[in-house]
Motif scaffolding. Structure first.
Motif, short mmCIF file in Angstrom:
data_model
loop_
_atom_site.label_atom_id
_atom_site.label_comp_id
_atom_site.label_asym_id
_atom_site.label_seq_id
_atom_site.Cartn_x
_atom_site.Cartn_y
_atom_site.Cartn_z
N THR A 89 -14.76 -2.76 -19.07
CA THR A 89 -13.55 -2.66 -18.25
C THR A 89 -12.55 -1.69 -18.85
O THR A 89 -12.25 -1.75 -20.05
N ILE A 90 -12.04 -0.80 -18.01
CA ILE A 90 -10.97 0.14 -18.38
C ILE A 90 -9.69 -0.35 -17.69
O ILE A 90 -9.70 -0.64 -16.50
N ARG A 91 -8.60 -0.44 -18.44
CA ARG A 91 -7.35 -0.94 -17.88
C ARG A 91 -6.26 0.13 -17.94
O ARG A 91 -6.26 0.96 -18.84
N GLY A 92 -5.36 0.07 -16.97
CA GLY A 92 -4.28 1.04 -16.94
C GLY A 92 -2.98 0.43 -16.45
O GLY A 92 -2.98 -0.61 -15.79
N GLN A 93 -1.87 1.08 -16.78
CA GLN A 93 -0.56 0.62 -16.33
C GLN A 93 0.37 1.81 -16.24
O GLN A 93 0.35 2.70 -17.10
N GLY A 94 1.20 1.85 -15.17
CA GLY A 94 2.12 2.97 -15.03
C GLY A 94 2.95 2.87 -13.77
O GLY A 94 3.21 1.78 -13.25
N VAL A 95 3.38 4.04 -13.27
CA VAL A 95 4.23 4.11 -12.08
C VAL A 95 3.68 5.18 -11.14
O VAL A 95 2.97 6.09 -11.56
N TYR A 96 4.04 5.04 -9.85
CA TYR A 96 3.53 5.99 -8.86
C TYR A 96 4.56 6.21 -7.76
O TYR A 96 5.19 5.26 -7.27
N ASP A 97 4.73 7.48 -7.39
CA ASP A 97 5.62 7.88 -6.30
C ASP A 97 4.74 8.17 -5.08
O ASP A 97 4.02 9.17 -5.05
N PHE A 98 4.79 7.31 -4.08
CA PHE A 98 3.91 7.45 -2.92
C PHE A 98 4.37 8.54 -1.95
O PHE A 98 3.57 9.00 -1.13
N ARG A 99 5.61 8.95 -2.02
CA ARG A 99 6.07 10.03 -1.15
C ARG A 99 5.62 11.39 -1.66
O ARG A 99 5.14 12.22 -0.88
N ARG A 100 5.75 11.59 -2.96
CA ARG A 100 5.31 12.86 -3.54
C ARG A 100 3.87 12.81 -4.02
O ARG A 100 3.29 13.83 -4.39
N GLN A 101 3.29 11.61 -4.03
CA GLN A 101 1.93 11.38 -4.52
C GLN A 101 1.76 11.88 -5.95
O GLN A 101 0.83 12.60 -6.29
N LEU A 102 2.69 11.44 -6.78
CA LEU A 102 2.68 11.75 -8.21
C LEU A 102 2.73 10.44 -8.99
O LEU A 102 3.45 9.51 -8.61
N GLY A 103 1.97 10.38 -10.08
CA GLY A 103 1.97 9.16 -10.87
C GLY A 103 1.68 9.42 -12.33
O GLY A 103 1.19 10.48 -12.71
N ARG A 104 2.00 8.43 -13.14
CA ARG A 104 1.71 8.47 -14.57
C ARG A 104 1.12 7.11 -14.96
O ARG A 104 1.75 6.07 -14.78
N ILE A 105 -0.10 7.13 -15.51
CA ILE A 105 -0.80 5.92 -15.88
C ILE A 105 -1.29 6.03 -17.31
O ILE A 105 -1.85 7.06 -17.70
N LYS A 106 -1.08 4.99 -18.12
CA LYS A 106 -1.65 4.95 -19.46
C LYS A 106 -2.91 4.11 -19.40
O LYS A 106 -2.90 2.95 -18.98
#
Length: 300
Positions: A89-106
């Motif tokens: 299993t690979i896990r991630g956590q972060g934030v995402y902007d659905f209007r600009r479709q940009l995100g950052r996930i660790k």
């Protein structure tokens, strides 16, 4: 940069979720349910509209639009691969902007096959329309450099390659929802949600996707061995997608390789700041892939 994509073969778990795992070689009111399965709260359709617009397929099909209206969210992800009795299993956590479709996930890689940590630093991923950027990628990439991948050129459209399904792509997949049934009410982190189960057709989802997502979705529609993706989706009374789980299956020589991708969304409206790396910080060399596995994909 050289990045190669392969079909999964035999025990080669590391492929499918795993350009990332080069390491793996890595409310209130009365409630009720209509006959068609559309949940209603206080006498109104939970996700708005009436009649055919309230069928389970229509309700989940609007999830991407509802997220775009909400603007942004925090996200937690997990991606589990299974083949030959082995699960990782690979896990991630972060934030995402659905209007600009940009995100950052660790992204945190799993332990190695022996069950011990591989010492790899968490991978930072930046998600953008048509592109995936990864830092701490390993496999010969310097720690201060980013790898950029054109997601429209990936066989899976980056639905699994990065070890994280792009949050907008996960929602856009539901535009191809078919055979959807309403399962019932449940609760996620204190929020009452409606649970739907069905199958997403990749081809239909690609045709209905937003312009920014269409290229990667079209690549996925062509690249997967099956165009049908079973899913479970959980929406709140505002039609916001709170959780979605997709089950991908890859062609294999031997047992099929299954990949289960799960995304949780919360903290809607959170500020999101994502800056793409400058050209000077992009790695231009070759990404090491490891030796050839006789039961797995060819090494570059």
């Amino acid at each position: 940069m050289v990045v190669r994509q392969h079909r999964c073969k035999g025990r080669a778990l590391a492929v499918c979720a795993l350009a990332v795992a080069g390491a793996m070689a890595a409310a209130t009111g009365c409630s009720g349910t209509d006959a068609d399965g559309a949940d209603r709260v206080g006498g109104r359709a939970a996700a708005g509209g009436s009649g055919a617009a309230d069928t389970p397929a229509a309700v989940v099909g609007r999830a991407a639009d509802a997220l775009a209206r909400a603007g942004s969210a925090e996200a937690r992800t997990s991606m589990e691969t299974a083949a030959g009795g082995t699960r990782l299993t690979i896990r991630g956590q972060g934030v995402y902007d659905f209007r600009r479709q940009l995100g950052r996930i660790k992204v945190v890689l799993p332990k190695d096959a022996a069950g011990t940590p591989d010492g790899h630093l968490p991978i930072t991923e930046l998600l953008a329309p048509g592109a995936l950027y990864m830092k701490n990628r390993g496999a010969g990439v310097p720690e201060d450099k980013w790898v950029r991948i054109d997601t429209t050129a990936l066989e899976d459209g980056n639905l699994v390659t990065g070890g994280v399904t792009d949050p907008m792509a996960a929602a856009e997949l539901l535009r191809g929802a078919d055979g959807v049934r309403y399962v019932g009410r449940t609760e996620l982190a204190g929020v009452r949600v409606r649970h739907y189960r069905g199958t997403a057709d990749l081809g239909r989802a690609a045709e209905a996707a937003s312009p920014s997502s269409r290229g990667a979705m079209a690549a996925a529609a062509k690249g997967f061995s099956s165009g049908a993706v079973p899913f479970d989706a959980y929406l709140d009374d505002d039609g916001l997608l709170r959780k979605v789980r997709h089950r991908f299956s890859f062609a294999a020589e031997g047992p099929p390789v299954a990949v289960v991708s799960t995304m949780l969304l919360y903290g809607f409206g959170v500020p999101v700041s994502v800056e793409m790396p400058p050209e000077a910080d992009l790695y231009t060399g070759s990404v090491q892939q490891g030796a050839k596995d006789p039961d797995g994909p060819e090494a570059p």
